[in-house]
Enzyme design. Structure first.
Site, PDB file in Angstrom:
ATOM      1  N   ASN A 144       0.846  -1.187   0.000  1.00 19.51           N
ATOM      2  CA  ASN A 144       0.000   0.000   0.000  1.00 19.51           C
ATOM      3  C   ASN A 144       0.889   1.247   0.000  1.00 19.51           C
ATOM      4  O   ASN A 144       1.336   1.712   1.041  1.00 19.51           O
ATOM      5  CB  ASN A 144      -0.907  -0.017   1.234  1.00 19.51           C
ATOM      6  CG  ASN A 144      -1.932   1.099   1.222  1.00 19.51           C
ATOM      7  OD1 ASN A 144      -1.910   1.961   0.344  1.00 19.51           O
ATOM      8  ND2 ASN A 144      -2.836   1.087   2.182  1.00 19.51           N
ATOM      9  N   ASN A 149      -5.745   6.519  -1.342  1.00 22.62           N
ATOM     10  CA  ASN A 149      -6.661   5.990  -2.360  1.00 22.62           C
ATOM     11  C   ASN A 149      -7.234   4.622  -1.975  1.00 22.62           C
ATOM     12  O   ASN A 149      -7.779   3.913  -2.828  1.00 22.62           O
ATOM     13  CB  ASN A 149      -5.982   5.920  -3.736  1.00 22.62           C
ATOM     14  CG  ASN A 149      -4.811   4.936  -3.780  1.00 22.62           C
ATOM     15  OD1 ASN A 149      -4.675   4.068  -2.919  1.00 22.62           O
ATOM     16  ND2 ASN A 149      -3.960   5.071  -4.790  1.00 22.62           N
ATOM     17  N   ASP A 150      -7.130   4.238  -0.696  1.00 22.59           N
ATOM     18  CA  ASP A 150      -7.615   2.908  -0.277  1.00 22.59           C
ATOM     19  C   ASP A 150      -9.092   2.719  -0.593  1.00 22.59           C
ATOM     20  O   ASP A 150      -9.526   1.622  -0.941  1.00 22.59           O
ATOM     21  CB  ASP A 150      -7.382   2.708   1.218  1.00 22.59           C
ATOM     22  CG  ASP A 150      -5.909   2.503   1.550  1.00 22.59           C
ATOM     23  OD1 ASP A 150      -5.097   2.467   0.605  1.00 22.59           O
ATOM     24  OD2 ASP A 150      -5.580   2.384   2.742  1.00 22.59           O
ATOM     25  N   GLY A 169      -5.934  -2.554   0.053  1.00 14.77           N
ATOM     26  CA  GLY A 169      -5.247  -1.292  -0.160  1.00 14.77           C
ATOM     27  C   GLY A 169      -3.975  -1.334  -0.977  1.00 14.77           C
ATOM     28  O   GLY A 169      -3.338  -0.294  -1.196  1.00 14.77           O
ATOM     29  N   ASP A 171      -1.602  -1.085  -4.108  1.00 11.74           N
ATOM     30  CA  ASP A 171      -1.809  -0.184  -5.236  1.00 11.74           C
ATOM     31  C   ASP A 171      -0.557  -0.063  -6.097  1.00 11.74           C
ATOM     32  O   ASP A 171       0.481  -0.688  -5.821  1.00 11.74           O
ATOM     33  CB  ASP A 171      -2.261   1.198  -4.753  1.00 11.74           C
ATOM     34  CG  ASP A 171      -1.326   1.810  -3.702  1.00 11.74           C
ATOM     35  OD1 ASP A 171      -0.141   1.453  -3.690  1.00 11.74           O
ATOM     36  OD2 ASP A 171      -1.802   2.639  -2.901  1.00 11.74           O
ATOM     37  N   ASP A 336      -6.337 -13.743 -19.398  1.00 14.69           N
ATOM     38  CA  ASP A 336      -7.116 -14.559 -18.478  1.00 14.69           C
ATOM     39  C   ASP A 336      -8.099 -15.446 -19.256  1.00 14.69           C
ATOM     40  O   ASP A 336      -8.658 -15.024 -20.268  1.00 14.69           O
ATOM     41  CB  ASP A 336      -7.872 -13.630 -17.533  1.00 14.69           C
ATOM     42  CG  ASP A 336      -8.683 -14.374 -16.497  1.00 14.69           C
ATOM     43  OD1 ASP A 336      -8.075 -15.049 -15.647  1.00 14.69           O
ATOM     44  OD2 ASP A 336      -9.929 -14.282 -16.535  1.00 14.69           O
ATOM     45  N   GLU A 365      -3.932 -18.071 -20.545  1.00 15.46           N
ATOM     46  CA  GLU A 365      -4.256 -19.035 -19.488  1.00 15.46           C
ATOM     47  C   GLU A 365      -5.082 -20.158 -20.108  1.00 15.46           C
ATOM     48  O   GLU A 365      -6.273 -20.014 -20.356  1.00 15.46           O
ATOM     49  CB  GLU A 365      -5.044 -18.362 -18.365  1.00 15.46           C
ATOM     50  CG  GLU A 365      -5.355 -19.326 -17.226  1.00 15.46           C
ATOM     51  CD  GLU A 365      -6.353 -18.785 -16.233  1.00 15.46           C
ATOM     52  OE1 GLU A 365      -6.341 -19.244 -15.076  1.00 15.46           O
ATOM     53  OE2 GLU A 365      -7.163 -17.905 -16.606  1.00 15.46           O
TER      54      GLU A 365
END
Length: 625
Positions: A144, A149-150, A169, A171, A336, A365
């Site tokens: 974090n 910006n959490d 949190g 980032d 993905d 994937e």
């Protein structure tokens, strides 16, 4: 007319002009809520650009564009809030265009649109390959760097580090702050789990249910922060790999709430989940209903399945991917659930990107546990060609090897089916792949149980697994925290337990594993070994692109060589608890005239003319001299 009257009329004209401009601006603001792509680039191979304008009843207007730009197509759908305008940018220099929206040949409002300059040699950017080691980060759980910006007023879910499946949190700033740590590990590329906005009310931390694919999630930072991450990586000689999702979006995506077309997503009379039985793609006996359920069924209820067979959807995804490459100066993609998307459409998506960037690598994937089925999905596969299929996907993921690494080091049976024989048999099937070097090899990732949990933090077993990943063919990937012994039990704690917070990533953490002084003795043992191994790997061409020759395991001891014309590395992995004696004459064809081997881990010199004794559950990585 007297001077004063002229002055008054002139002032009135200016006010009128200003008022009209304000009116047009207000109308434009009211009528256009979104434009995607938000801008484009000059000199692209993909010169026909489909621009989506979105706003209330925008479909009622006629559209024109300035600068003599050719409009190739205007597509209006059953939803009047969308207009898709395709323009030809082939011979356009960087410039500002103006789109005019008209009613009865009168301009109602306008919208400016930028065509920007590309970076020099952007088309020929070098991507990641088998000379790289990729470090995989669970973005919300690493560090974090900006507590401000959490949580965000723009997104529903707020930070709650006490909730295992909540937002914690982590980032972009936290990742940037620790790039030197990652580089010291020997990593040359970073793959972050998706960073685009995910506005799900719960469990949004994994960010695979995206709600805006042109915008970084504000809890991670901004688009500019992501660009800065690329810049910081490049300054360190490292690469940025974006985790891209083509199969689905999140249920909170703004377009899902106001679909451009009914068939923008795959829809059924009742909710239908994918069967996950992706063998139907090549199964000559598969029923049509099974095929449809597999590829059109939804991954989960909160992830609507995109219909890539719809040309508008496919163009949108192609352009979005290319836009991110240009904007953020990306070095590669990890895609993905690659083979959950429509096979022919995802092949077109991939080819469009690699046509634009010939050296750009994409790993998909593809969680198949059979070499023939896995190789079907690699570019130019002869197996795929049997059914006239080419995915154009450069790199696949070796889930077969990953499964083996999560079991074999507890297997000491001297049989044809256990222990190191599994690894030998995996590589014996490499003839099925068009390019064995373009295979991602890994012991674990964010969807598997933790290696160190399975083996109860047995350091010797960790050494064997990492040594194998560092020295076999392919592109090695390390999952964050493995290098300090991080564990986690998916069977007991679910996904959050294999995605724990990295110790030291939060100011309140008592254990800071990002520094030597902050790590425990055990954490330093893991870190020092991992750093030494993969830092050495960066210097050795033989394990990057050299050929591989291996020998049938005896007594659960696996011996193989990686070699070029002038360099050779001999690897010995003893999966027995007891020491073993290796008779070197068995490997004469690979040892050739080499006299000694320098063990890169211990620094000891081994005489190749004599038998080699190797301790139980240990490895030797010998640079031959």
């Amino acid at each position: 007319m007297d001077y004063k009257k002229k002055l008054r009329l002139s002032a009135f004209a200016r006010i009128l002009t200003f008022s009209i401009t304000l009116l047009f601006t207000a109308l434009s603001f009211a009528q256009i809520n979104r434009v995607e792509p938000p801008f484009w680039y000059a000199g692209m191979n993909l010169s026909s650009v489909q621009i989506m304008f979105y706003g209330k009843n925008i479909g009622q207007y006629e559209v024109a564009v300035s600068n003599n730009v050719v409009i190739e197509n205007i597509k209006k759908t059953e939803n009047p809030n969308y207009v898709f305008v395709t323009i030809d940018t082939k011979n356009i220099a960087p410039t500002e265009l103006t789109f005019s929206f008209k009613s009865k040949n009168k301009v109602v409002f306008t919208k400016n649109y930028s065509i920007k300059a590309r970076r020099e040699n952007s088309k020929f950017r070098k991507s990641y390959d088998s000379s790289d080691m990729i470090y995989l980060i669970m973005s919300d759980r690493f560090a974090n760097g900006n507590p401000n910006n959490d949580s965000s007023p723009e997104t529903i879910e707020k930070v709650n580090r006490n909730l295992p499946g909540g937002r914690h949190g982590g980032d972009i700033e936290g990742i940037i702050n620790h790039l030197d740590y990652i580089k010291k590990l020997g990593a040359t590329a970073v793959w972050c789990t998706p960073l685009c906005e995910d506005n799900d009310p719960n469990y949004s931390y994994h960010t695979y249910g995206q709600s805006d694919v042109y915008k970084i999630d504000p809890r991670y930072g901004t688009n500019e922060d992501y660009l800065r991450l690329s810049q910081e990586l490049h300054e360190r000689g490292m690469k940025n790999i974006m985790d891209y999702v083509t199969n689905h979006w999140g249920s909170q995506h703004w377009m899902i709430k106001d679909l451009p077309t009914h068939d923008w997503i795959n829809q059924f009379d009742v909710y239908t989940e994918t069967s996950h039985k992706r063998t139907t793609v090549h199964d000559i006996h598969a029923s049509n209903s099974d095929y449809k359920t597999c590829f059109d069924g939804w991954f989960v209820k909160t992830m609507p399945d995109l219909n890539q067979k719809n040309p508008l959807v496919l163009n949108y995804l192609i352009q979005n991917a290319i836009w991110w490459i240009e904007y953020a100066n990306l070095d590669g993609f990890r895609v993905d659930t690659y083979n959950y998307a429509d096979p022919n459409a995802i092949a077109k998506w991939t080819k469009s990107i690699t046509d634009e960037y010939p050296y750009f690598n994409i790993v998909g994937e593809i969680s198949m546990r059979d070499q023939a089925q896995l190789s079907y999905w690699q570019k130019d596969s002869k197996i795929g060609a049997i059914q006239s299929f080419n995915s154009y996907l450069p790199t696949v993921m070796d889930f077969i090897l990953s499964d083996e690494l999560l079991s074999i080091f507890n297997e000491e049976d001297k049989t044809w089916e256990k222990g190191m024989m599994k690894v030998y048999d995996n590589f014996a099937n490499d003839f099925l792949y068009p390019n064995p070097n373009n295979i991602l090899v890994f012991a674990e990732n964010h969807d598997t149980n933790r290696f160190n949990e399975i083996y109860k933090n047995d350091f010797k077993k960790y050494q064997m697994a990492m040594t194998l990943l560092a020295t076999v063919r392919g592109i090695p990937q390390l999952y964050y925290g493995s290098e300090i012994g991080m564990a986690g039990d998916r069977n007991k704690g679910g996904d959050p337990d294999i995605r724990r917070d990295f110790p030291g990533g939060w100011n309140e953490d008592s254990n800071n594993a990002f520094t030597k002084e902050g790590r425990t003795e055990t954490q330093n043992q893991y870190f020092d070994f991992t750093s030494k191994l993969f830092t050495w790997r960066k210097t050795n061409d033989a394990v990057h692109f050299g050929k591989m020759k291996h020998f049938i395991p005896e007594n659960n001891v696996y011996v193989y060589f990686r070699y070029t014309d002038d360099k050779s590395v001999m690897v010995i992995i003893n999966n027995n608890s007891k020491s073993q004696t290796i008779k070197t004459n068995r490997f004469a064809e690979s040892i050739q005239n080499y006299q000694t081997g320098n063990d890169i881990l211990s620094g000891k010199t081994i005489d190749l003319k004599n038998d080699i004794v190797i301790e139980g559950k240990s490895v030797l990585v010998l640079e031959l001299k």
